[in-house]
Design a protein around this motif. Structure first.
Motif, PDB file in Angstrom:
ATOM      1  N   MET A  90      35.393  21.282  56.569  1.00  0.00           N
ATOM      2  CA  MET A  90      36.849  21.322  56.662  1.00  0.00           C
ATOM      3  C   MET A  90      37.363  19.967  57.134  1.00  0.00           C
ATOM      4  SD  MET A  90      39.754  22.838  56.459  1.00  0.00           S
ATOM      5  CE  MET A  90      41.416  22.752  57.126  1.00  0.00           C
ATOM      6  N   VAL A  91      38.285  19.392  56.371  1.00  0.00           N
ATOM      7  CA  VAL A  91      38.927  18.131  56.766  1.00  0.00           C
ATOM      8  C   VAL A  91      40.433  18.345  56.702  1.00  0.00           C
ATOM      9  CG1 VAL A  91      39.164  15.665  56.336  1.00  0.00           C
ATOM     10  CG2 VAL A  91      37.012  16.815  55.780  1.00  0.00           C
ATOM     11  N   GLU A  92      41.087  18.313  57.841  1.00  0.00           N
ATOM     12  CA  GLU A  92      42.529  18.536  57.880  1.00  0.00           C
ATOM     13  C   GLU A  92      43.277  17.336  57.308  1.00  0.00           C
ATOM     14  OE1 GLU A  92      43.984  19.412  61.733  1.00  0.00           O
ATOM     15  OE2 GLU A  92      43.283  21.491  61.725  1.00  0.00           O
ATOM     16  N   SER A 108      28.884  11.370  53.117  1.00  0.00           N
ATOM     17  CA  SER A 108      27.853  11.943  52.260  1.00  0.00           C
ATOM     18  C   SER A 108      27.065  13.037  52.971  1.00  0.00           C
ATOM     19  CB  SER A 108      26.895  10.847  51.795  1.00  0.00           C
ATOM     20  OG  SER A 108      26.203  10.276  52.902  1.00  0.00           O
ATOM     21  N   HIS A 109      26.440  13.900  52.151  1.00  0.00           N
ATOM     22  CA  HIS A 109      25.560  14.955  52.660  1.00  0.00           C
ATOM     23  C   HIS A 109      26.270  15.849  53.675  1.00  0.00           C
ATOM     24  CE1 HIS A 109      21.904  13.378  50.724  1.00  0.00           C
ATOM     25  NE2 HIS A 109      22.471  12.199  50.906  1.00  0.00           N
ATOM     26  N   ASN A 110      27.418  16.389  53.216  1.00  0.00           N
ATOM     27  CA  ASN A 110      28.150  17.366  54.002  1.00  0.00           C
ATOM     28  C   ASN A 110      28.442  18.574  53.121  1.00  0.00           C
ATOM     29  OD1 ASN A 110      28.883  16.489  56.908  1.00  0.00           O
ATOM     30  ND2 ASN A 110      29.182  14.607  55.727  1.00  0.00           N
ATOM     31  N   LYS A 111      29.459  19.355  53.469  1.00  0.00           N
ATOM     32  CA  LYS A 111      29.798  20.566  52.724  1.00  0.00           C
ATOM     33  C   LYS A 111      31.257  20.544  52.282  1.00  0.00           C
ATOM     34  CE  LYS A 111      26.464  23.265  55.455  1.00  0.00           C
ATOM     35  NZ  LYS A 111      26.279  24.445  56.360  1.00  0.00           N
ATOM     36  N   ILE A 112      31.756  19.373  51.987  1.00  0.00           N
ATOM     37  CA  ILE A 112      33.176  19.213  51.684  1.00  0.00           C
ATOM     38  C   ILE A 112      33.478  19.685  50.265  1.00  0.00           C
ATOM     39  CG2 ILE A 112      35.075  17.568  51.481  1.00  0.00           C
ATOM     40  CD1 ILE A 112      33.567  15.799  53.502  1.00  0.00           C
ATOM     41  N   ALA A 113      34.348  20.682  50.159  1.00  0.00           N
ATOM     42  CA  ALA A 113      34.811  21.163  48.860  1.00  0.00           C
ATOM     43  C   ALA A 113      36.247  20.727  48.613  1.00  0.00           C
ATOM     44  CB  ALA A 113      34.705  22.678  48.789  1.00  0.00           C
ATOM     45  N   ASP A 114      37.052  20.721  49.661  1.00  0.00           N
ATOM     46  CA  ASP A 114      38.447  20.278  49.579  1.00  0.00           C
ATOM     47  C   ASP A 114      38.642  19.094  50.507  1.00  0.00           C
ATOM     48  OD1 ASP A 114      39.418  22.345  47.800  1.00  0.00           O
ATOM     49  OD2 ASP A 114      39.187  23.725  49.491  1.00  0.00           O
ATOM     50  N   PHE A 115      39.364  18.093  50.004  1.00  0.00           N
ATOM     51  CA  PHE A 115      39.562  16.878  50.777  1.00  0.00           C
ATOM     52  C   PHE A 115      41.032  16.467  50.687  1.00  0.00           C
ATOM     53  CE2 PHE A 115      39.575  12.252  51.399  1.00  0.00           C
ATOM     54  CZ  PHE A 115      38.841  12.154  52.578  1.00  0.00           C
ATOM     55  N   ASN A 133      26.726  14.134  47.478  1.00  0.00           N
ATOM     56  CA  ASN A 133      26.053  15.295  48.079  1.00  0.00           C
ATOM     57  C   ASN A 133      27.000  16.138  48.914  1.00  0.00           C
ATOM     58  OD1 ASN A 133      23.816  13.000  47.810  1.00  0.00           O
ATOM     59  ND2 ASN A 133      22.799  15.001  47.635  1.00  0.00           N
ATOM     60  N   ASN A 134      28.105  16.519  48.263  1.00  0.00           N
ATOM     61  CA  ASN A 134      29.041  17.462  48.850  1.00  0.00           C
ATOM     62  C   ASN A 134      29.263  18.604  47.864  1.00  0.00           C
ATOM     63  OD1 ASN A 134      30.369  16.769  51.617  1.00  0.00           O
ATOM     64  ND2 ASN A 134      30.147  14.784  50.611  1.00  0.00           N
ATOM     65  N   ARG A 135      30.402  19.263  47.953  1.00  0.00           N
ATOM     66  CA  ARG A 135      30.691  20.402  47.078  1.00  0.00           C
ATOM     67  C   ARG A 135      31.995  20.197  46.311  1.00  0.00           C
ATOM     68  NH1 ARG A 135      29.075  25.273  51.381  1.00  0.00           N
ATOM     69  NH2 ARG A 135      26.883  24.645  51.625  1.00  0.00           N
ATOM     70  N   LEU A 136      32.317  18.956  46.018  1.00  0.00           N
ATOM     71  CA  LEU A 136      33.555  18.651  45.312  1.00  0.00           C
ATOM     72  C   LEU A 136      33.484  19.163  43.878  1.00  0.00           C
ATOM     73  CD1 LEU A 136      34.054  14.958  46.512  1.00  0.00           C
ATOM     74  CD2 LEU A 136      35.244  17.000  47.365  1.00  0.00           C
ATOM     75  N   ALA A 137      34.457  19.992  43.502  1.00  0.00           N
ATOM     76  CA  ALA A 137      34.491  20.547  42.147  1.00  0.00           C
ATOM     77  C   ALA A 137      35.544  19.869  41.282  1.00  0.00           C
ATOM     78  CB  ALA A 137      34.761  22.041  42.202  1.00  0.00           C
TER      79      ALA A 137
END
Length: 416
Positions: A90-92, A108-115, A133-137
């Motif tokens: 989560m990044v506000e 890098s190497h996190n779980k960020i899907a929304d930025f 290495n994140n979850r950016l779609a």
């Protein structure tokens, strides 16, 4: 005693400059930059108590899972921020917005899907951005628009299925790009990427590993190897039709324009209409198979086969009619300027109204004819000849339409 007091005074003066949270170690580099080393500390959040003049902050390999709007307010001067190998999901919005001096950012190497991509607008000094290495779609088309100094961009090993055309435009300093190991759907929406890689000077790391996952016939094929025939930009042709001929009509004038398109995938047909009193956009057919009009634009009837009909065409409907062909590769459009003339010689009427047309001659366009394709200019005008009035068999006065229609070609190629 005096030396002791001096030392205490010096410590008081330097204390704020060397403030350092207990889990971290802080030091001054030879170039005067202050380093706060907080990696491998099992931290769950950004530590508090950092010195305001920290320029290098290392928070790699911790258990940080969240970045708030105030996470970095204590370090406004930071130039290098290393946050790789955490658990950030989560990044506000606003978390990075105030870090205007930032040059290196590693997420890098996190779980960020929304930025919060809008945060990057303030980071005009950014040179290296690692988000691999994140979850950016997905990415907004203008995500990196303001990063004029960006040299290296890492987006590999995410969940990107497509990229909007122009994603890497306005990056004059970009020299290295990594986008491999993403599950790209190689529809024609990413065909631009193939063309871009063929012409760019940017080094694309492991380009052969930038593979298609879909559609099935391209699975396992490199994005840079999408066959050209798979995606073809639209072409469009506009044809004039009418219910008028060289005889008198009593049912009113119906203008009909037929838009023929080609391309792969087959383009959608859209219409734009600009008259003196209104502007209308119709995105697709509005007449159902049963004849009912789906939308509120009953004045302009658009059919699935690409034909537009305007029943009882009048002076109020004069204007520019544009047909647009749109597919995943691009867009083409063609326009015609439609006018009604009220005298026995409509060509002379228009020449009088349009001084720029005075040196050109009129040409006839009959029912079903295609627009003239031989000239190359800016517009073509259809002039409907509407004589004053005529009596019907019962003695009543009705409008009359003679001669079908006239074309005054001010030079346009109506086939793209």
């Amino acid at each position: 005693m005096r030396p002791l007091l001096c030392c205490l005074g010096l410590a008081v003066l330097l204390g704020p400059c060397l403030a350092c949270p207990s889990p971290c170690s802080c030091s001054t580099k030879k170039n005067g930059r202050l380093l706060a080393e907080c990696a491998y500390k099992d931290l769950q959040e950004v530590p508090k108590g950092l010195s305001s003049n920290v320029t290098i902050l290392t928070l790699s390999v911790n258990r940080i899972g969240w970045l708030g709007q105030g996470s970095f307010t204590e370090v406004p001067e930071v130039q290098s921020l290393w946050l790789g190998y955490n658990q950030i999901g989560m990044v506000e919005p606003g978390a990075f917005a105030l870090l205007v001096h930032l040059k290196n950012l590693d997420l890098s190497h996190n779980k960020i899907a929304d930025f919060p991509w809008q945060d990057l607008r303030n980071l005009s000094s950014l040179q290296i951005l690692k988000m691999n290495n994140n979850r950016l779609a997905g990415l907004p088309r203008d995500a990196f628009r303001f990063l004029k100094d960006l040299r290296s961009l890492w987006l590999n090993d995410n969940e990107l299925t497509t990229l909007a055309e122009g994603t890497f435009d306005n990056l004059p300093s970009l020299s290295q790009l990594q986008i491999f190991n993403n599950p790209f759907n190689c529809s024609c929406k990413v065909f631009w990427l193939k063309k871009w890689t063929e012409n760019t000077s940017v080094s694309i790391a492991q380009g052969g590993s930038t593979l298609c996952v879909a559609p099935g016939r391209l699975k396992g094929r490199a994005v840079t190897d999408i066959p050209d025939h798979h995606c073809v930009a639209p072409s469009v042709q506009l044809t004039y039709l009418s219910n008028v001929d060289n005889t008198v009509t009593y049912d009113g004038l119906t203008l009909m324009l037929h838009c023929s398109v080609a391309g792969s995938p087959l383009p959608e047909i859209r219409w734009k209409i600009q008259t003196s009193s209104r502007r209308v956009e119709i995105n697709g057919p509005n007449v159902a198979r049963d004849g009912n009009v789906k939308q509120s634009q009953e004045r302009f009837l658009v059919f699935k086969n690409g034909t537009m009909a305007i029943p009882n065409f009048s002076k109020e409907d004069e204007g520019i009619y544009t047909c647009l062909a749109v597919n995943d590769v691009g867009m083409r459009d063609v326009s015609v300027n439609v006018a009604l003339a009220g005298s026995e010689n409509p060509a002379e009427d228009l020449l009088r109204d349009d001084p720029q047309a005075s040196h050109l001659g009129g040409r006839s366009c009959y029912k079903g004819d295609e627009m003239d394709l031989s000239s190359g200019g800016e517009k073509l005008v259809i002039i409907y000849h509407m004589p004053r009035e005529s009596k019907n068999r019962a003695g009543g006065v009705v409008p009359q339409v003679h001669l079908g229609a006239f074309l005054l070609a001010l030079g346009i190629v109506l086939c793209y």
